[in-house]
Structures are given as structure tokens and as C-alpha cells.
Design a protein around this motif. Structure first.
Motif, PDB file in Angstrom:
ATOM      1  N   ARG A   2       0.920  -1.054   0.358  1.00 55.24           N
ATOM      2  CA  ARG A   2       0.201   0.233  -0.092  1.00 55.24           C
ATOM      3  C   ARG A   2       0.801   1.093   0.006  1.00 55.24           C
ATOM      4  O   ARG A   2       1.927   1.322   0.620  1.00 55.24           O
ATOM      5  CB  ARG A   2      -0.772   0.194   1.322  1.00 55.24           C
ATOM      6  CG  ARG A   2      -2.599  -1.111   1.226  1.00 55.24           C
ATOM      7  CD  ARG A   2      -2.949  -0.925   0.674  1.00 55.24           C
ATOM      8  NE  ARG A   2      -3.633   0.490   0.767  1.00 55.24           N
ATOM      9  CZ  ARG A   2      -4.788   0.439   0.568  1.00 55.24           C
ATOM     10  NH1 ARG A   2      -5.449   0.042  -0.555  1.00 55.24           N
ATOM     11  NH2 ARG A   2      -5.588   2.232   0.667  1.00 55.24           N
ATOM     12  N   TYR A   9      -0.014  -7.073   0.507  1.00 52.42           N
ATOM     13  CA  TYR A   9      -1.626  -7.548   0.648  1.00 52.42           C
ATOM     14  C   TYR A   9      -2.334  -8.338   1.562  1.00 52.42           C
ATOM     15  O   TYR A   9      -3.713  -8.385   1.963  1.00 52.42           O
ATOM     16  CB  TYR A   9      -1.594  -8.088  -0.796  1.00 52.42           C
ATOM     17  CG  TYR A   9      -2.686  -8.174  -1.762  1.00 52.42           C
ATOM     18  CD1 TYR A   9      -3.189  -6.630  -2.328  1.00 52.42           C
ATOM     19  CD2 TYR A   9      -3.842  -9.371  -1.680  1.00 52.42           C
ATOM     20  CE1 TYR A   9      -4.581  -6.796  -2.839  1.00 52.42           C
ATOM     21  CE2 TYR A   9      -4.982  -9.396  -2.614  1.00 52.42           C
ATOM     22  CZ  TYR A   9      -4.984  -8.209  -3.194  1.00 52.42           C
ATOM     23  OH  TYR A   9      -6.471  -7.852  -3.367  1.00 52.42           O
ATOM     24  N   HIS A  10      -1.448  -9.212   2.129  1.00 49.56           N
ATOM     25  CA  HIS A  10      -1.940 -10.365   2.999  1.00 49.56           C
ATOM     26  C   HIS A  10      -2.483  -9.497   4.382  1.00 49.56           C
ATOM     27  O   HIS A  10      -2.905  -9.440   4.846  1.00 49.56           O
ATOM     28  CB  HIS A  10      -1.333 -11.451   2.905  1.00 49.56           C
ATOM     29  CG  HIS A  10      -1.619 -12.904   4.703  1.00 49.56           C
ATOM     30  ND1 HIS A  10      -2.079 -12.260   5.589  1.00 49.56           N
ATOM     31  CD2 HIS A  10      -2.019 -13.644   3.057  1.00 49.56           C
ATOM     32  CE1 HIS A  10      -1.749 -13.140   5.860  1.00 49.56           C
ATOM     33  NE2 HIS A  10      -2.117 -13.902   5.360  1.00 49.56           N
ATOM     34  N   LEU A  13      -5.802  -7.737   3.452  1.00 53.32           N
ATOM     35  CA  LEU A  13      -7.098  -8.958   3.772  1.00 53.32           C
ATOM     36  C   LEU A  13      -7.110  -8.404   5.329  1.00 53.32           C
ATOM     37  O   LEU A  13      -7.974  -9.341   5.591  1.00 53.32           O
ATOM     38  CB  LEU A  13      -6.473  -9.489   2.710  1.00 53.32           C
ATOM     39  CG  LEU A  13      -6.577  -9.570   1.138  1.00 53.32           C
ATOM     40  CD1 LEU A  13      -6.341 -10.712   0.783  1.00 53.32           C
ATOM     41  CD2 LEU A  13      -7.672  -9.274   0.847  1.00 53.32           C
ATOM     42  N   ARG A  27      -7.428 -18.561   5.682  1.00 49.56           N
ATOM     43  CA  ARG A  27      -6.861 -18.670   4.396  1.00 49.56           C
ATOM     44  C   ARG A  27      -7.875 -18.568   3.153  1.00 49.56           C
ATOM     45  O   ARG A  27      -8.466 -17.591   2.307  1.00 49.56           O
ATOM     46  CB  ARG A  27      -5.892 -19.158   3.399  1.00 49.56           C
ATOM     47  CG  ARG A  27      -4.647 -18.958   3.798  1.00 49.56           C
ATOM     48  CD  ARG A  27      -3.306 -20.538   3.225  1.00 49.56           C
ATOM     49  NE  ARG A  27      -3.503 -20.830   2.036  1.00 49.56           N
ATOM     50  CZ  ARG A  27      -2.818 -19.689   1.814  1.00 49.56           C
ATOM     51  NH1 ARG A  27      -1.359 -19.241   1.998  1.00 49.56           N
ATOM     52  NH2 ARG A  27      -3.088 -19.709   0.153  1.00 49.56           N
ATOM     53  N   LEU A  30      -9.631 -14.655   4.207  1.00 55.13           N
ATOM     54  CA  LEU A  30      -9.153 -14.027   3.592  1.00 55.13           C
ATOM     55  C   LEU A  30      -9.565 -14.313   1.129  1.00 55.13           C
ATOM     56  O   LEU A  30      -9.734 -13.038   0.961  1.00 55.13           O
ATOM     57  CB  LEU A  30      -7.953 -13.799   3.074  1.00 55.13           C
ATOM     58  CG  LEU A  30      -6.780 -13.806   5.083  1.00 55.13           C
ATOM     59  CD1 LEU A  30      -5.575 -14.183   4.363  1.00 55.13           C
ATOM     60  CD2 LEU A  30      -7.325 -12.618   5.151  1.00 55.13           C
ATOM     61  N   ALA A  31      -9.957 -14.950   0.838  1.00 50.77           N
ATOM     62  CA  ALA A  31      -9.879 -15.506   0.278  1.00 50.77           C
ATOM     63  C   ALA A  31     -11.406 -14.824  -0.327  1.00 50.77           C
ATOM     64  O   ALA A  31     -11.822 -14.043  -2.124  1.00 50.77           O
ATOM     65  CB  ALA A  31      -9.529 -16.669  -0.618  1.00 50.77           C
ATOM     66  N   ASP A  34     -11.184 -11.404  -0.429  1.00 51.54           N
ATOM     67  CA  ASP A  34     -10.701 -10.584  -1.590  1.00 51.54           C
ATOM     68  C   ASP A  34     -11.528 -10.778  -2.770  1.00 51.54           C
ATOM     69  O   ASP A  34     -11.376  -9.545  -3.393  1.00 51.54           O
ATOM     70  CB  ASP A  34      -9.083 -11.326  -1.828  1.00 51.54           C
ATOM     71  CG  ASP A  34      -8.570 -10.723  -3.137  1.00 51.54           C
ATOM     72  OD1 ASP A  34      -8.568  -8.877  -2.879  1.00 51.54           O
ATOM     73  OD2 ASP A  34      -8.007 -11.582  -3.909  1.00 51.54           O
ATOM     74  N   ARG A  35     -12.506 -11.919  -3.184  1.00 53.03           N
ATOM     75  CA  ARG A  35     -12.776 -12.134  -3.814  1.00 53.03           C
ATOM     76  C   ARG A  35     -14.359 -11.158  -4.131  1.00 53.03           C
ATOM     77  O   ARG A  35     -14.727 -10.955  -5.046  1.00 53.03           O
ATOM     78  CB  ARG A  35     -13.828 -13.201  -4.012  1.00 53.03           C
ATOM     79  CG  ARG A  35     -14.797 -13.814  -5.086  1.00 53.03           C
ATOM     80  CD  ARG A  35     -14.017 -15.485  -5.084  1.00 53.03           C
ATOM     81  NE  ARG A  35     -15.178 -16.097  -3.741  1.00 53.03           N
ATOM     82  CZ  ARG A  35     -14.257 -17.382  -3.423  1.00 53.03           C
ATOM     83  NH1 ARG A  35     -13.218 -16.818  -3.325  1.00 53.03           N
ATOM     84  NH2 ARG A  35     -14.877 -17.403  -2.162  1.00 53.03           N
ATOM     85  N   ARG A  37     -14.720  -8.118  -2.981  1.00 50.93           N
ATOM     86  CA  ARG A  37     -14.322  -6.481  -2.950  1.00 50.93           C
ATOM     87  C   ARG A  37     -14.548  -5.970  -4.151  1.00 50.93           C
ATOM     88  O   ARG A  37     -13.852  -6.832  -5.125  1.00 50.93           O
ATOM     89  CB  ARG A  37     -12.937  -6.752  -2.336  1.00 50.93           C
ATOM     90  CG  ARG A  37     -12.358  -5.222  -2.111  1.00 50.93           C
ATOM     91  CD  ARG A  37     -11.253  -5.359  -1.259  1.00 50.93           C
ATOM     92  NE  ARG A  37      -9.963  -6.229  -1.757  1.00 50.93           N
ATOM     93  CZ  ARG A  37      -9.421  -5.155  -2.412  1.00 50.93           C
ATOM     94  NH1 ARG A  37      -9.341  -4.057  -2.146  1.00 50.93           N
ATOM     95  NH2 ARG A  37      -7.996  -5.821  -2.157  1.00 50.93           N
ATOM     96  N   LYS A  40      -9.725  -4.285  -6.571  1.00 52.55           N
ATOM     97  CA  LYS A  40      -8.833  -3.972  -5.577  1.00 52.55           C
ATOM     98  C   LYS A  40      -7.604  -4.242  -6.162  1.00 52.55           C
ATOM     99  O   LYS A  40      -6.422  -4.426  -5.168  1.00 52.55           O
ATOM    100  CB  LYS A  40      -8.888  -5.936  -5.573  1.00 52.55           C
ATOM    101  CG  LYS A  40      -9.099  -6.473  -6.716  1.00 52.55           C
ATOM    102  CD  LYS A  40      -9.014  -8.080  -6.849  1.00 52.55           C
ATOM    103  CE  LYS A  40     -11.021  -8.134  -6.220  1.00 52.55           C
ATOM    104  NZ  LYS A  40     -11.280  -9.886  -6.444  1.00 52.55           N
ATOM    105  N   TRP A  46      -1.344   1.509  -4.653  1.00 54.55           N
ATOM    106  CA  TRP A  46      -0.834  -0.364  -4.405  1.00 54.55           C
ATOM    107  C   TRP A  46       0.318   0.258  -5.514  1.00 54.55           C
ATOM    108  O   TRP A  46       0.296   0.742  -6.669  1.00 54.55           O
ATOM    109  CB  TRP A  46      -1.176  -1.483  -5.215  1.00 54.55           C
ATOM    110  CG  TRP A  46      -1.973  -1.437  -4.375  1.00 54.55           C
ATOM    111  CD1 TRP A  46      -3.845  -1.613  -4.242  1.00 54.55           C
ATOM    112  CD2 TRP A  46      -2.346  -2.817  -2.994  1.00 54.55           C
ATOM    113  NE1 TRP A  46      -4.392  -2.521  -3.190  1.00 54.55           N
ATOM    114  CE2 TRP A  46      -3.566  -2.987  -2.549  1.00 54.55           C
ATOM    115  CE3 TRP A  46      -1.118  -3.110  -2.153  1.00 54.55           C
ATOM    116  CZ2 TRP A  46      -3.667  -3.900  -1.454  1.00 54.55           C
ATOM    117  CZ3 TRP A  46      -1.209  -3.676  -1.335  1.00 54.55           C
ATOM    118  CH2 TRP A  46      -2.487  -3.899  -0.353  1.00 54.55           C
TER     119      TRP A  46
END
Length: 303
Positions: A2, A9-10, A13, A27, A30-31, A34-35, A37, A40, A46
């Protein structure tokens, strides 16, 4: 990472998942976050900590990568690459194309004839539909260029207060539909795409381990310099690649073998050689000398 907080990134999230009510996100959590959002991947938010010049962009196959954008300018008379630029991948063709054209003009201004006189520049600019826009066509027309830019399928234009841009677009449309424009566009597809295939497909430069525009540009310049050298060698000796030289050597050997066979059969009747066995015997001298050549005894009768 960022740009504002510097977190990866991890970690970003994980913070979003904790904010949404998941105390210890897995995990899979988090996936899922992220899906769902939106937006992204943004170059405004970024950046790459190891290669700031790389930009988030969508590739032609639909994938998203950190990438760089290379553009070539090619002389349609000779097929030589006259300019190469490496730019931000997220910029459109209409914003990067003028920079590549300016680089080509600067490079061609340095070309001289054997007498030292400058070589006149061409007036035609040929490119694909990615470089088509009102502003680009108008700027090129005002700079004295004749444009042959493929026009994409669009809705009818509205030209209120943009008469100069209208004239530039209509003139370009008239030229690309004529016989000369169609021939130039075909030649562009043949020569320009050839340089991309040489550098990025056959040359395996679609992926690079270099970082930064300057380093990548140096690598591309060396690669395309070899391409131009191949064009020069093809004009001088008829062969422009090592593979072509190998084929030429094989052709020369075949020609010499054929000539030797005809010479032998011209001296000895064809039927007399049917029952002969060729034996090569090295005769060593009684007193060896550095420049001695081995004697050869051939055509001994077979049993």
C-alpha cells in the motif's frame, strides 16, 4: 504494498477480515473477502516495493500482472526498427504513441547520407486502431504528418465546436480506405508485428527478470539492435541469421559434392565405378615436416 500505509497485500486483507467481524481469518476467509471486494487493484493505491516502474495492468489474455509496456517504431521501407520506448503499462496507446513517434523522429534526425547530408523524414504515420483519437489525429495533422490509423467501430461522432478535429478524422478515414492506405496497413502488420515476434515470442522476452524502465530498455535495444544487424547482413551477404548461414553452408557443400561427382564421372565412364570401393589411405612421410600434406590413394578395386 500500500502506498499510504506500506503494508503488504496479506496484511491488508487480514485487517479487512478483522474489521468485518472475523477475529482469526483463515486463508479461505481471506480469499472470500478478496473475491467480494471491488476495485482491488489500483496503481494509485498499490506499488511494487522492488520495481516501482511496474504497473498493475490487465493483459490481453485477461490476467492481471505487474507489467511494463514496450513500443516499437519501424521504417516501412526497410523493416528496420528506428525507435523503442518502455513506458508505464497502464497508459493507453493514445498517450504513449506520441512519445514513441517523437523518439523515432529524434533518432531519424541523426541519420546521414554517405555525403553527410541529413536524410529527409517521411510524412506518413501508420498505426493500429489503438492510437486512434481526435486529439492525436489533430496533433499529427498540425505537425505535418499524413496519418493512416485504423479506425475502431464507434458510435456516430458529434463535432460541435471541434471542426478541426472532424476534418482530421475524416481525412484519415478517407486515406485508410484507399488502395495506398490498405497497402500501408498490410505492410505495417507484416513488418511491425515481425519485430514483436522476434523480440518477445522467439526472443522469449514476454517475461523479464530485470527491474526498472532503464534496464529493460537497454535489454530491448540490444535485442532489436541484433535484429537490425540481421537486416544489414541480409542485404550484404544474403543471410541475416546464424540458421540461415548454416543452411547456406549446407547448400555450398551439396553443390561442391555434386560438382565433384560430375567431374569424376566425366573422367571415368559411369559403369566402371560400379564395382569400385573408395579407400582413403594416409601415407606418412619418411621425414615428417610441419607443412607436409597426407597423400591420398583412392578408387581401389573391391573384392
Amino acid at each position: 504494498m500500500r502506498r499510504d500505509t506500506g503494508e503488504g497485500y496479506h496484511a491488508f486483507l487480514t485487517q479487512l477480515a478483522v474489521t468485518s467481524g472475523i477475529e482469526t481469518p483463515t486463508r479461505a476467509d481471506l480469499a472470500r473477502v478478496d473475491r467480494t471486494r471491488k476495485k482491488k487493484g489500483s496503481n494509485e493505491d498499490w506499488t511494487s516495493p522492488t520495481d516501482p516502474d511496474a504497473k498493475i495492468t490487465k493483459m490481453k489474455d485477461g490476467r492481471t500482472h505487474l507489467a511494463h509496456k514496450a513500443e516499437h517504431a519501424v521504417d516501412l521501407d526497410t523493416g528496420a526498427v528506428v525507435a523503442v520506448t518502455v513506458q508505464d503499462a497502464h497508459r493507453g496507446d493514445t498517450s504513449t504513441f506520441p512519445d514513441t513517434l517523437a523518439e523515432a523522429v529524434d533518432q531519424l534526425d541523426q541519420v546521414r547520407t554517405p555525403d553527410g547530408a541529413p536524410v529527409p523524414l517521411g510524412d506518413d504515420v501508420v498505426t493500429d486502431k489503438g492510437g486512434h483519437s481526435r486529439a492525436v489525429l489533430l496533433d499529427l495533422q498540425q505537425a505535418g504528418f499524413r496519418t493512416y490509423v485504423s479506425e475502431p467501430a464507434r458510435r456516430p461522432h458529434r463535432w460541435r465546436g471541434q471542426l478541426a478535429a472532424r476534418d482530421a478524422v475524416y481525412a484519415n478515414r478517407r486515406r485508410i480506405r484507399g488502395p495506398r492506405g490498405l497497402a500501408l496497413l498490410r505492410r505495417r502488420g507484416e513488418l511491425l508485428e515481425h519485430t514483436f515476434a522476434h523480440a518477445y515470442d522467439t526472443g522469449a522476452m514476454r517475461r523479464t527478470h530485470l527491474r526498472g524502465h532503464d534496464n529493460i530498455l537497454k535489454r530491448v535495444l540490444v535485442h532489436l539492435g541484433a535484429f537490425n544487424l540481421g537486416l544489414l547482413m541480409r542485404q550484404l551477404v544474403g543471410v541475416g541469421t546464424p540458421r540461415g548461414l548454416q543452411d547456406r553452408a549446407a547448400a555450398v557443400c551439396t553443390t561442391l559434392t555434386t560438382a565433384w561427382t560430375r567431374l569424376v564421372h566425366a573422367i571415368v565412364p559411369w559403369g566402371a565405378l560400379n564395382d569400385l570401393t573408395v579407400v582413403m589411405v594416409a601415407v606418412a612421410p619418411s621425414t615428417p615436416t610441419p607443412d607436409h600434406r597426407l597423400g591420398i590413394v583412392a578408387f581401389t578395386p573391391g573384392c
